[in-house]
Design a protein around this motif. Structure first.
Motif, PDB file in Angstrom:
ATOM      1  N   VAL A 136       9.880  10.002 -10.193  1.00  0.00           N
ATOM      2  CA  VAL A 136      10.660   9.684 -11.393  1.00  0.00           C
ATOM      3  C   VAL A 136      12.098   9.420 -10.968  1.00  0.00           C
ATOM      4  N   TYR A 137      12.732   8.446 -11.603  1.00  0.00           N
ATOM      5  CA  TYR A 137      14.106   8.111 -11.236  1.00  0.00           C
ATOM      6  C   TYR A 137      15.065   8.596 -12.318  1.00  0.00           C
ATOM      7  N   TYR A 138      16.047   9.349 -11.895  1.00  0.00           N
ATOM      8  CA  TYR A 138      17.089   9.799 -12.838  1.00  0.00           C
ATOM      9  C   TYR A 138      18.374   9.070 -12.511  1.00  0.00           C
ATOM     10  N   VAL A 141       0.855  -1.197   0.000  1.00  0.00           N
ATOM     11  CA  VAL A 141       0.000   0.000   0.000  1.00  0.00           C
ATOM     12  C   VAL A 141       0.890   1.246   0.000  1.00  0.00           C
ATOM     13  N   ARG A 142       0.503   2.256  -0.763  1.00  0.00           N
ATOM     14  CA  ARG A 142       1.135   3.587  -0.672  1.00  0.00           C
ATOM     15  C   ARG A 142       0.076   4.552  -0.145  1.00  0.00           C
ATOM     16  N   LEU A 143       0.495   5.424   0.758  1.00  0.00           N
ATOM     17  CA  LEU A 143      -0.454   6.375   1.349  1.00  0.00           C
ATOM     18  C   LEU A 143      -0.454   7.699   0.582  1.00  0.00           C
ATOM     19  N   TYR A 144      -1.622   8.290   0.475  1.00  0.00           N
ATOM     20  CA  TYR A 144      -1.763   9.628  -0.132  1.00  0.00           C
ATOM     21  C   TYR A 144      -2.711  10.458   0.722  1.00  0.00           C
ATOM     22  N   SER A 145      -2.270  11.662   1.070  1.00  0.00           N
ATOM     23  CA  SER A 145      -3.140  12.577   1.819  1.00  0.00           C
ATOM     24  C   SER A 145      -4.324  12.946   0.955  1.00  0.00           C
ATOM     25  N   ILE A 146      -5.465  13.013   1.570  1.00  0.00           N
ATOM     26  CA  ILE A 146      -6.671  13.389   0.812  1.00  0.00           C
ATOM     27  C   ILE A 146      -6.710  14.912   0.689  1.00  0.00           C
ATOM     28  N   LEU A 154      -6.942  13.286  -4.630  1.00  0.00           N
ATOM     29  CA  LEU A 154      -5.553  13.143  -4.196  1.00  0.00           C
ATOM     30  C   LEU A 154      -4.696  14.090  -5.024  1.00  0.00           C
ATOM     31  N   CYS A 155      -3.571  14.476  -4.451  1.00  0.00           N
ATOM     32  CA  CYS A 155      -2.623  15.340  -5.160  1.00  0.00           C
ATOM     33  C   CYS A 155      -1.338  14.520  -5.253  1.00  0.00           C
ATOM     34  N   VAL A 156      -1.055  14.005  -6.430  1.00  0.00           N
ATOM     35  CA  VAL A 156       0.000  12.988  -6.561  1.00  0.00           C
ATOM     36  C   VAL A 156       1.132  13.496  -7.440  1.00  0.00           C
ATOM     37  N   ARG A 157       2.337  13.400  -6.903  1.00  0.00           N
ATOM     38  CA  ARG A 157       3.503  13.764  -7.716  1.00  0.00           C
ATOM     39  C   ARG A 157       4.139  12.486  -8.247  1.00  0.00           C
ATOM     40  N   ARG A 158       4.370  12.457  -9.552  1.00  0.00           N
ATOM     41  CA  ARG A 158       5.023  11.291 -10.144  1.00  0.00           C
ATOM     42  C   ARG A 158       6.425  11.153  -9.558  1.00  0.00           C
ATOM     43  N   VAL A 162       5.120  13.947   7.467  1.00  0.00           N
ATOM     44  CA  VAL A 162       6.086  14.075   6.369  1.00  0.00           C
ATOM     45  C   VAL A 162       6.435  12.686   5.861  1.00  0.00           C
ATOM     46  N   TYR A 163       6.833  12.624   4.585  1.00  0.00           N
ATOM     47  CA  TYR A 163       7.065  11.311   3.959  1.00  0.00           C
ATOM     48  C   TYR A 163       8.249  11.352   3.021  1.00  0.00           C
ATOM     49  N   LEU A 213      12.225   2.179 -15.831  1.00  0.00           N
ATOM     50  CA  LEU A 213      12.074   0.933 -15.069  1.00  0.00           C
ATOM     51  C   LEU A 213      12.120   1.187 -13.563  1.00  0.00           C
ATOM     52  N   LYS A 214      12.726   2.285 -13.179  1.00  0.00           N
ATOM     53  CA  LYS A 214      12.870   2.585 -11.755  1.00  0.00           C
ATOM     54  C   LYS A 214      11.930   3.711 -11.297  1.00  0.00           C
ATOM     55  N   ASN A 215      11.034   4.105 -12.171  1.00  0.00           N
ATOM     56  CA  ASN A 215      10.092   5.147 -11.749  1.00  0.00           C
ATOM     57  C   ASN A 215       9.146   4.603 -10.682  1.00  0.00           C
ATOM     58  N   GLY A 216       8.617   5.494  -9.856  1.00  0.00           N
ATOM     59  CA  GLY A 216       7.717   5.078  -8.785  1.00  0.00           C
ATOM     60  C   GLY A 216       6.484   4.372  -9.345  1.00  0.00           C
ATOM     61  N   VAL A 217       6.107   3.254  -8.725  1.00  0.00           N
ATOM     62  CA  VAL A 217       5.035   2.417  -9.261  1.00  0.00           C
ATOM     63  C   VAL A 217       3.665   3.071  -9.084  1.00  0.00           C
ATOM     64  N   CYS A 218       3.354   3.419  -7.841  1.00  0.00           N
ATOM     65  CA  CYS A 218       1.976   3.816  -7.550  1.00  0.00           C
ATOM     66  C   CYS A 218       1.664   5.233  -8.048  1.00  0.00           C
ATOM     67  N   SER A 219       2.621   6.156  -7.861  1.00  0.00           N
ATOM     68  CA  SER A 219       2.354   7.535  -8.286  1.00  0.00           C
ATOM     69  C   SER A 219       2.167   7.588  -9.800  1.00  0.00           C
ATOM     70  N   ASN A 220       2.952   6.808 -10.533  1.00  0.00           N
ATOM     71  CA  ASN A 220       2.800   6.809 -11.990  1.00  0.00           C
ATOM     72  C   ASN A 220       1.522   6.071 -12.408  1.00  0.00           C
TER      73      ASN A 220
HETATM   74  P1  FAD Z   1       7.932   3.443  -5.399  1.00  0.00           P
HETATM   75  O1  FAD Z   1       7.701   2.476  -6.492  1.00  0.00           O
HETATM   76  O2  FAD Z   1       7.518   3.042  -4.033  1.00  0.00           O
HETATM   77  O3  FAD Z   1       9.437   3.912  -5.423  1.00  0.00           O
HETATM   78  C1  FAD Z   1       9.927   4.780  -4.395  1.00  0.00           C
HETATM   79  C2  FAD Z   1      11.102   5.574  -4.955  1.00  0.00           C
HETATM   80  O4  FAD Z   1      12.160   4.697  -5.275  1.00  0.00           O
HETATM   81  C3  FAD Z   1      10.767   6.315  -6.256  1.00  0.00           C
HETATM   82  O5  FAD Z   1      11.322   7.604  -6.186  1.00  0.00           O
HETATM   83  C4  FAD Z   1      11.450   5.484  -7.337  1.00  0.00           C
HETATM   84  O6  FAD Z   1      11.808   6.282  -8.444  1.00  0.00           O
HETATM   85  C5  FAD Z   1      12.642   4.936  -6.599  1.00  0.00           C
HETATM   86  N1  FAD Z   1      13.138   3.655  -7.140  1.00  0.00           N
HETATM   87  C6  FAD Z   1      12.450   2.633  -7.673  1.00  0.00           C
HETATM   88  N2  FAD Z   1      13.274   1.627  -8.046  1.00  0.00           N
HETATM   89  C7  FAD Z   1      14.519   2.015  -7.734  1.00  0.00           C
HETATM   90  C8  FAD Z   1      15.795   1.410  -7.851  1.00  0.00           C
HETATM   91  N3  FAD Z   1      15.962   0.198  -8.367  1.00  0.00           N
HETATM   92  N4  FAD Z   1      16.866   2.115  -7.417  1.00  0.00           N
HETATM   93  C9  FAD Z   1      16.733   3.339  -6.866  1.00  0.00           C
HETATM   94  N5  FAD Z   1      15.544   3.953  -6.730  1.00  0.00           N
HETATM   95  C10 FAD Z   1      14.439   3.312  -7.153  1.00  0.00           C
HETATM   96  N6  FAD Z   1       2.818  11.332  -2.198  1.00  0.00           N
HETATM   97  C11 FAD Z   1       2.194  12.208  -2.996  1.00  0.00           C
HETATM   98  O7  FAD Z   1       2.555  12.356  -4.190  1.00  0.00           O
HETATM   99  N7  FAD Z   1       1.126  12.943  -2.548  1.00  0.00           N
HETATM  100  C12 FAD Z   1       0.658  12.823  -1.279  1.00  0.00           C
HETATM  101  O8  FAD Z   1      -0.304  13.504  -0.895  1.00  0.00           O
HETATM  102  C13 FAD Z   1       1.310  11.882  -0.412  1.00  0.00           C
HETATM  103  N8  FAD Z   1       0.881  11.730   0.851  1.00  0.00           N
HETATM  104  C14 FAD Z   1       1.526  10.840   1.668  1.00  0.00           C
HETATM  105  C15 FAD Z   1       1.069  10.701   2.973  1.00  0.00           C
HETATM  106  C16 FAD Z   1       1.713   9.827   3.848  1.00  0.00           C
HETATM  107  C17 FAD Z   1       1.220   9.700   5.264  1.00  0.00           C
HETATM  108  C18 FAD Z   1       2.815   9.078   3.377  1.00  0.00           C
HETATM  109  C19 FAD Z   1       3.529   8.123   4.295  1.00  0.00           C
HETATM  110  C20 FAD Z   1       3.251   9.202   2.083  1.00  0.00           C
HETATM  111  C21 FAD Z   1       2.623  10.083   1.194  1.00  0.00           C
HETATM  112  N9  FAD Z   1       3.039  10.225  -0.131  1.00  0.00           N
HETATM  113  C22 FAD Z   1       2.403  11.141  -0.935  1.00  0.00           C
HETATM  114  C23 FAD Z   1       4.137   9.402  -0.704  1.00  0.00           C
HETATM  115  C24 FAD Z   1       3.535   8.153  -1.366  1.00  0.00           C
HETATM  116  O9  FAD Z   1       2.978   7.307  -0.378  1.00  0.00           O
HETATM  117  C25 FAD Z   1       4.568   7.333  -2.140  1.00  0.00           C
HETATM  118  O10 FAD Z   1       5.648   7.042  -1.302  1.00  0.00           O
HETATM  119  C26 FAD Z   1       5.084   8.000  -3.390  1.00  0.00           C
HETATM  120  O11 FAD Z   1       4.016   8.286  -4.283  1.00  0.00           O
HETATM  121  C27 FAD Z   1       6.086   7.066  -4.128  1.00  0.00           C
HETATM  122  O12 FAD Z   1       5.448   5.860  -4.372  1.00  0.00           O
HETATM  123  P2  FAD Z   1       5.650   5.093  -5.745  1.00  0.00           P
HETATM  124  O13 FAD Z   1       4.913   3.784  -5.660  1.00  0.00           O
HETATM  125  O14 FAD Z   1       5.336   5.965  -6.895  1.00  0.00           O
HETATM  126  O15 FAD Z   1       7.197   4.828  -5.762  1.00  0.00           O
END
Ligand code: FAD
Length: 376
Positions: free
Chosen positions: A177-179, A150-155, A171-175, A375-376, A189-196
């Motif tokens: 992105v991995y550079y 699960v990934r959390l997002y503030s409402i 929700l307000c979601v920032r992608r 904070v997260y 391949l390393k971009n965040g899963v849930c935000s994207n």
């Molecule tokens: P993930 O897939 O979990 O990846 C995490 C990071 O790791 C990414 O930056 C990704 O690029 C990097 N990564 C992936 N693979 C690799 C690798 N092999 N090597 C190095 N780095 C890698 N987010 C918001 O946008 N808005 C909100 O309002 C918000 N509220 C939140 C509230 C709480 C209470 C909490 C705890 C978190 C909140 N978040 C919020 C953050 C959110 O939960 C996620 O953590 C965020 O969106 C990233 O999740 P993801 O699945 O996109 O990235």
């Protein structure tokens, strides 16, 4: 395209201005915001025809309304004494439907942030300041055969949602992105899963949700005249958008806000500002109840010539902030973890300059439940 908040110019339209000019002038000259099928009429935005003409605005007669707030339903969302908590858990998530996904930032913002509206059919009620969990589709790479974590997002909406009917949450979601640090190039391949996943969703898509969760960022409402100092970086503004809509946009019979809400928002540049039209309109409507200070790190300089961060703005107003805290104000921090050390250092420095011990003050604020951090 920037998330327009379904904003409609009701009585005054800029003539010959660029899109950028319209956005940078905020809500100037705009008297009505329309959300879904409901409209929110400004009271204090009288169209001064002379000034408007000088700015190149066209004025039409406006009907001012003193009852400017939007009515909300169902009001029984107010009746619970305790906030809903973990109605849906990771083992039994709720299947919700995406209503819309809109880019929330301008073209020159670094990165992308999206405003995501989710239809929960009224089945996953929440209070302002809570979070939802989202389970992205696919397998957990660390636990093959299991769902993703699960990934959390503030409402970012009030309990009534952006359509004021208690059936949606935003929700307000920032992608994320991995550079690659070596090449400087994005590695998809390393971009965040849930935000994207959320930012790529389309209306009608199904998503698995848990929650609501969290109590620390709930808006304390026992005193409707309290002061709330809200500090955000980026998407950390989400819970405050909910608070501010509840305070200034919605007609909630049992919460008539008459206090002070002061928002400090730190982002990279003016194109990265989130929900700016809404916030700017509150400034015009409720100048005695709302203050809004922006820190644009890539556009503004602090007094030492460095980048302007939220802590620099806090320092600028530290006397007032400390006085408000002494008077019982609530202070909230939401956004990236990295924001806290700089802010704490600033508060400590200011406390010391005032001959106070920050450690003592902080423990008092925590004890009094005035200190809210997510904070997260
Ligand atoms: P993930 O897939 O979990 O990846 C995490 C990071 O790791 C990414 O930056 C990704 O690029 C990097 N990564 C992936 N693979 C690799 C690798 N092999 N090597 C190095 N780095 C890698 N987010 C918001 O946008 N808005 C909100 O309002 C918000 N509220 C939140 C509230 C709480 C209470 C909490 C705890 C978190 C909140 N978040 C919020 C953050 C959110 O939960 C996620 O953590 C965020 O969106 C990233 O999740 P993801 O699945 O996109 O990235």
């Amino acid at each position: 395209h920037r998330f327009p908040l379904s904003l409609q110019v009701a009585f005054s339209a800029p003539v010959g201005g660029s899109d950028r000019a319209v956005r940078s002038s905020g809500i100037q000259g705009i008297n009505s915001l329309s959300f879904g099928n409901k409209s929110w009429i400004g009271t204090a935005l009288a169209c001064d025809s002379k000034a408007a003409a000088q700015r190149g605005h066209v004025c039409r007669a406006v009907q001012q309304s003193s009852k400017s707030k939007v009515s909300v339903v169902p009001l029984d969302l107010e009746s619970a004494k305790e906030p809903p908590l973990n109605t849906y858990k990771p083992k039994g998530p709720y299947t919700a439907t995406i209503v819309s996904v809109e880019r929330a930032v301008g073209p020159n913002a670094p990165g992308e942030t999206c405003h995501v509206v989710i239809d929960h059919g009224g089945n996953v009620p929440y209070w302002e300041g809570q979070s939802y969990g989202i389970i992205p589709p696919g397998e957990n790479p660390k636990k093959p055969g299991n769902p993703q974590n699960v990934r959390l997002y503030s409402i970012a909406s009030t309990r009534y949602g952006d359509s004021f009917d208690g059936k949606t949450a935003s929700l307000c979601v920032r992608r994320a992105v991995y550079y690659d640090p070596e090449t400087g190039k994005e590695d998809p391949l390393k971009n965040g899963v849930c935000s994207n996943f959320l930012c790529n969703s389309k209306p009608g898509d199904k998503i698995q949700m848990t929650g609501p969760s969290g109590k620390i960022m709930l808006l304390p409402e026992s005193d409707p005249n309290a002061t709330h100092i809200m500090i955000a970086t980026g998407t950390g503004v989400a819970p405050y958008r909910g608070y501010l809509r509840r305070m200034f946009m919605e007609d909630v019979p049992n919460f008539r806000f008459g206090g002070l809400a002061w928002l400090f928002l730190g982002v990279a540049n003016s194109d990265s500002l989130l929900y700016d039209e809404e916030f700017t309109s509150y400034l015009k409507q409720y100048p005695d109840n709302f203050r809004f200070d922006k820190a644009l790190s890539r556009e503004q300089k602090n007094k030492s010539g460095g980048k302007m961060y939220v802590q620099d703005k806090i320092e600028e107003y530290s006397d007032e902030i400390f006085k408000l805290l002494d008077g019982g104000a609530h202070i909230y921090f939401c956004g990236l973890k990295g924001m806290m050390p700089g802010i704490q250092d600033t508060l400590k420095k200011v406390a010391e300059q005032r001959g106070e011990s920050w450690d003592q003050k902080l423990s008092q604020l925590k004890k009094n439940k005035q200190w809210h951090v997510e904070v997260y």
